[in-house]
Design a protein around this motif. Structure first.
Motif, PDB file in Angstrom:
ATOM      1  N   HIS A  15       0.833  -1.207   0.000  1.00 21.24           N
ATOM      2  CA  HIS A  15       0.000   0.000   0.000  1.00 21.24           C
ATOM      3  C   HIS A  15       0.864   1.252   0.000  1.00 21.24           C
ATOM      4  O   HIS A  15       0.504   2.273  -0.606  1.00 21.24           O
ATOM      5  CB  HIS A  15      -0.944   0.012   1.212  1.00 21.24           C
ATOM      6  CG  HIS A  15      -0.376   0.712   2.405  1.00 21.24           C
ATOM      7  ND1 HIS A  15       0.520   0.105   3.266  1.00 21.24           N
ATOM      8  CD2 HIS A  15      -0.542   1.984   2.848  1.00 21.24           C
ATOM      9  CE1 HIS A  15       0.866   0.967   4.204  1.00 21.24           C
ATOM     10  NE2 HIS A  15       0.237   2.122   3.985  1.00 21.24           N
ATOM     11  N   ASP A  16       2.009   1.204   0.682  1.00 27.12           N
ATOM     12  CA  ASP A  16       2.928   2.337   0.733  1.00 27.12           C
ATOM     13  C   ASP A  16       3.434   2.645  -0.672  1.00 27.12           C
ATOM     14  O   ASP A  16       3.422   3.801  -1.123  1.00 27.12           O
ATOM     15  CB  ASP A  16       4.079   1.984   1.675  1.00 27.12           C
ATOM     16  CG  ASP A  16       5.064   3.113   1.882  1.00 27.12           C
ATOM     17  OD1 ASP A  16       4.650   4.283   1.875  1.00 27.12           O
ATOM     18  OD2 ASP A  16       6.263   2.824   2.069  1.00 27.12           O
ATOM     19  N   THR A  17       3.843   1.589  -1.384  1.00 24.85           N
ATOM     20  CA  THR A  17       4.272   1.772  -2.762  1.00 24.85           C
ATOM     21  C   THR A  17       3.127   2.309  -3.614  1.00 24.85           C
ATOM     22  O   THR A  17       3.316   3.188  -4.461  1.00 24.85           O
ATOM     23  CB  THR A  17       4.790   0.448  -3.344  1.00 24.85           C
ATOM     24  OG1 THR A  17       5.820  -0.079  -2.494  1.00 24.85           O
ATOM     25  CG2 THR A  17       5.367   0.637  -4.738  1.00 24.85           C
ATOM     26  N   GLY A  18       1.910   1.802  -3.386  1.00 21.26           N
ATOM     27  CA  GLY A  18       0.751   2.256  -4.150  1.00 21.26           C
ATOM     28  C   GLY A  18       0.447   3.720  -3.915  1.00 21.26           C
ATOM     29  O   GLY A  18       0.123   4.467  -4.857  1.00 21.26           O
ATOM     30  N   ILE A  19       0.525   4.176  -2.670  1.00 19.62           N
ATOM     31  CA  ILE A  19       0.277   5.590  -2.363  1.00 19.62           C
ATOM     32  C   ILE A  19       1.326   6.465  -3.035  1.00 19.62           C
ATOM     33  O   ILE A  19       1.016   7.540  -3.576  1.00 19.62           O
ATOM     34  CB  ILE A  19       0.261   5.809  -0.849  1.00 19.62           C
ATOM     35  CG1 ILE A  19      -0.971   5.159  -0.223  1.00 19.62           C
ATOM     36  CG2 ILE A  19       0.291   7.301  -0.514  1.00 19.62           C
ATOM     37  CD1 ILE A  19      -0.970   5.182   1.287  1.00 19.62           C
ATOM     38  N   VAL A  20       2.577   6.020  -3.010  1.00 25.64           N
ATOM     39  CA  VAL A  20       3.637   6.785  -3.658  1.00 25.64           C
ATOM     40  C   VAL A  20       3.404   6.849  -5.169  1.00 25.64           C
ATOM     41  O   VAL A  20       3.581   7.899  -5.792  1.00 25.64           O
ATOM     42  CB  VAL A  20       5.011   6.181  -3.320  1.00 25.64           C
ATOM     43  CG1 VAL A  20       6.108   6.851  -4.139  1.00 25.64           C
ATOM     44  CG2 VAL A  20       5.296   6.335  -1.829  1.00 25.64           C
TER      45      VAL A  20
END
Length: 623
Positions: free
Chosen positions: A545-550
């Protein structure tokens, strides 16, 4: 002799990576790959914040079924196997067993079919054993053997509040202590099949969240990339199974097994990522959290007027061995409030009727007021947190483990902490809130000025130069000094209006470098930092999710090439995890490992991990 109480003994948190789960929130069943429940600590049938069944095993002719394969979706699984004890012993298996498990809210159905390919009939003695053990979720998570005492009424067992009933049509049933054994004698004709079925029905009047009446989430259009499309289909199925309702519309449970409830931050982020697929989910999430918005100052629960909550449980949630005791309704989060405002703004931009915005105006104004009046208790203008109870969460951003906020040398920062991404979220919320106020005929001028002041404060306080690089620190510590490690938190500044376009391009260039971009996704901490470890929960692992938000932030900032680099890495990872991205996995690079390495206690499915497919799809299909 000391009068001190003995220390609380706790076991080990169950590992999850080898277990199979079927679920339909708020109910879930964890088993081995062959369908049997009971061999691993995580195994069981859960409903809300309680486990009801510890073991559920199948025997045919006194033997376990020899597994040959499993087909599954989110809410069901078909376990295929052989019954060689009643086969003819030739090389080709001729007696097959199909065990189908279906989970619905408050219910589990187990269906066993024996298929006979021999030229003569066979007799299949079927035995299904159900071991009832009602225990709080927190004790299961801690590895503690602490089931409650049961009372039985026929085939219904309960603890005085909640209960589970067992139904086994056509079976001879025997109770052995707190276990029920159901037996069938099936005569299976040549070329035919015979079947048996058992059902569990769970009742818990104390549950605080129920199943969503609507589980609609639209499908992403075909991308032409088979791996991405498989991930998208699996993610949509998982997300539908995670939907809950507390009376104001659907929202996503954070994830299985530990977070099958309302989580402010997680539910908001999932709904925001999923806006292209479900406006209904965004509205349900907004209304659910607005209905529980803080109204008073209460240090025991971390409640403050206008604050959006962190989580809701059926009872106090204790984490033995960690010193954490959370009240049933807990507000210990610094980011859920600005994220709620931004979800309202983005949902309005995506088509949420202005009337809904008007109805949510009191909650909007209260949330903005919280940022101004309570979010910065020292008057610095930066949103900060500190746990005042000593038993709450020490860190209250998304990296909420106790050791997540570290300096470049690996030492741990002392609070109160001002996280970099929270200032970005607040800046974006102020801009979004101003636009919403203007749209409903109010005046957003104050909040545009507030956002501009945040940009100026941030630029003066957060940027550091270390090791020949310039970058935003993860946080300011309790003395207002930068916590100077390089972390993925800086990626969540992109597309929020906090940074200038030049600053955004610079940050993006750091994030796609090999120190951050592992080949499987974005590490939570750069691998050249003193606190880095690939299996650290928040200091080196990869959170999808962190990668997705970025990626989403990069797209907002117009940094499409950088977004595509990270998006391609997540598609490769999703393929390796069969389309179900876990909560997190190891930060090892593609050079260090030919496949992503599991973080063995990682939850799955996880709503925001599944929702990350939306920005990935957007990046890879952008014109």
């Amino acid at each position: 002799m000391s009068d001190e109480a003995p220390p609380i003994r706790h076991g080990r948190q169950p590992l999850l990576n080898d277990a199979l789960v079927v679920l339909q929130a708020p109910t879930q069943a964890w088993s081995a790959a062959d369908g049997d429940v009971g061999a691993a600590p995580i195994h069981g049938v859960f409903h809300g914040d309680w486990r009801y069944v510890r073991a559920l095993t199948l025997r045919v002719a006194g033997e376990p079924v020899e597994a040959t394969g499993t087909a599954r979706d989110a809410a069901s699984a078909a376990f295929h196997g052989l019954a060689r004890a009643i086969d003819d012993g030739t090389p080709d298996p001729r007696v097959l067993v199909e065990r189908v498990r279906r989970v619905a809210p408050g219910a589990l159905a187990e269906h066993v079919a024996v298929r006979n390919g021999l030229e003569h009939p066979v007799v299949a003695e079927i035995e299904v054993r159900v071991e009832v053990s009602i225990a709080e979720l927190s004790t299961v998570k801690a590895g503690l053997p602490s089931p409650v005492a049961l009372s039985w009424d026929g085939l219904r067992a309960g603890d005085g509040t909640r209960s589970v009933a067992i139904v086994a049509p056509g079976a001879e049933v025997e109770r052995q202590g707190d276990a029920v054994v159901a037996r069938w004698r099936l005569e299976v004709p040549p070329g035919g099949a015979a079947e048996a079925a058992l059902e569990l029905a769970i009742d818990d009047p104390s549950i605080v969240v129920g199943p969503a009446a609507s589980r609609r989430i639209d499908e992403l259009p075909a991308s032409g990339d088979a791996s991405l499309d498989r991930w998208a289909a699996r993610a949509a199925d998982d997300l539908r199974a995670l939907l809950l309702d507390a009376g104001q519309g659907p929202f996503a449970a954070a994830g299985a097994p530990w977070f099958m409830t309302l989580f402010g931050r997680d539910s908001i982020i999932a709904a925001r990522l999923l806006l292209p697929l479900s406006l209904e989910l965004a509205e349900g999430t907004l209304r659910t959290l607005a209905a529980r918005q803080g109204v008073v100052v209460d240090s025991a629960t971390a409640e403050q007027p206008g604050k959006i909550l962190h989580e809701v449980r059926q009872a106090t949630f204790t984490m033995p061995g960690e010193g954490i005791v959370l009240p049933p309704v807990y507000y210990g989060t610094v980011d859920a409030t600005p994220l709620w405002i931004s979800l309202l703004h983005d949902a309005w931009r995506a088509g949420l009727p202005l009337q809904a915005v008007r109805e949510l105006r009191p909650a909007l104004e209260a949330a903005l007021g919280w940022m101004r009046d309570h979010g910065s208790p020292d008057g610095s203008g930066f949103l900060k947190y500190v746990d005042e109870t000593g038993t709450g969460l020490a860190n209250q951003g998304w990296k909420d483990s106790g050791d997540s906020i570290r300096y470049r040398d690996g030492s741990i920062a002392e609070g109160p902490i001002a996280l970099c991404e929270v200032q970005a979220q607040a800046c974006q919320a102020a801009e979004g809130g101003a636009a919403l106020l203007d749209a409903i005929g109010a005046d957003g001028t104050e909040w545009r000025a507030w956002a501009e002041a945040m940009r100026e404060r941030f630029r003066a306080a957060f940027w550091v130069e270390r090791g020949g690089e310039r970058y935003p620190a993860i946080a300011l510590d309790g003395d207002g000094e930068p916590v100077d490690s390089k972390t993925s938190n800086m990626g969540q500044l992109l597309g929020t209006t906090l940074l200038s376009p030049e600053e955004e391009a610079h940050v993006a260039s750091l994030l796609v470098a090999p120190t951050f971009a592992s080949g499987w996704g974005l590490r939570t901490m750069s691998d050249d930092q003193g606190g880095y470890w690939p299996l650290s929960y928040h200091c080196g692992s990869v959170w999808p999710h962190d990668t997705g938000i970025v990626i989403e932030g990069m797209l907002r900032a117009g940094l499409v090439d950088e977004a595509r680099i990270l998006a391609a890495q997540l598609v490769r990872t999703a393929d390796a995890f069969d389309g179900r991205l876990p909560e997190l996995f190891a930060g090892l690079s593609t050079e260090e490992s030919s496949s992503p390495v599991a973080y063995p206690a990682s939850c799955r499915p996880q709503a925001w991990s599944a929702a990350a497919v939306v920005p990935v799809h957007a990046a890879l299909t952008a014109g």
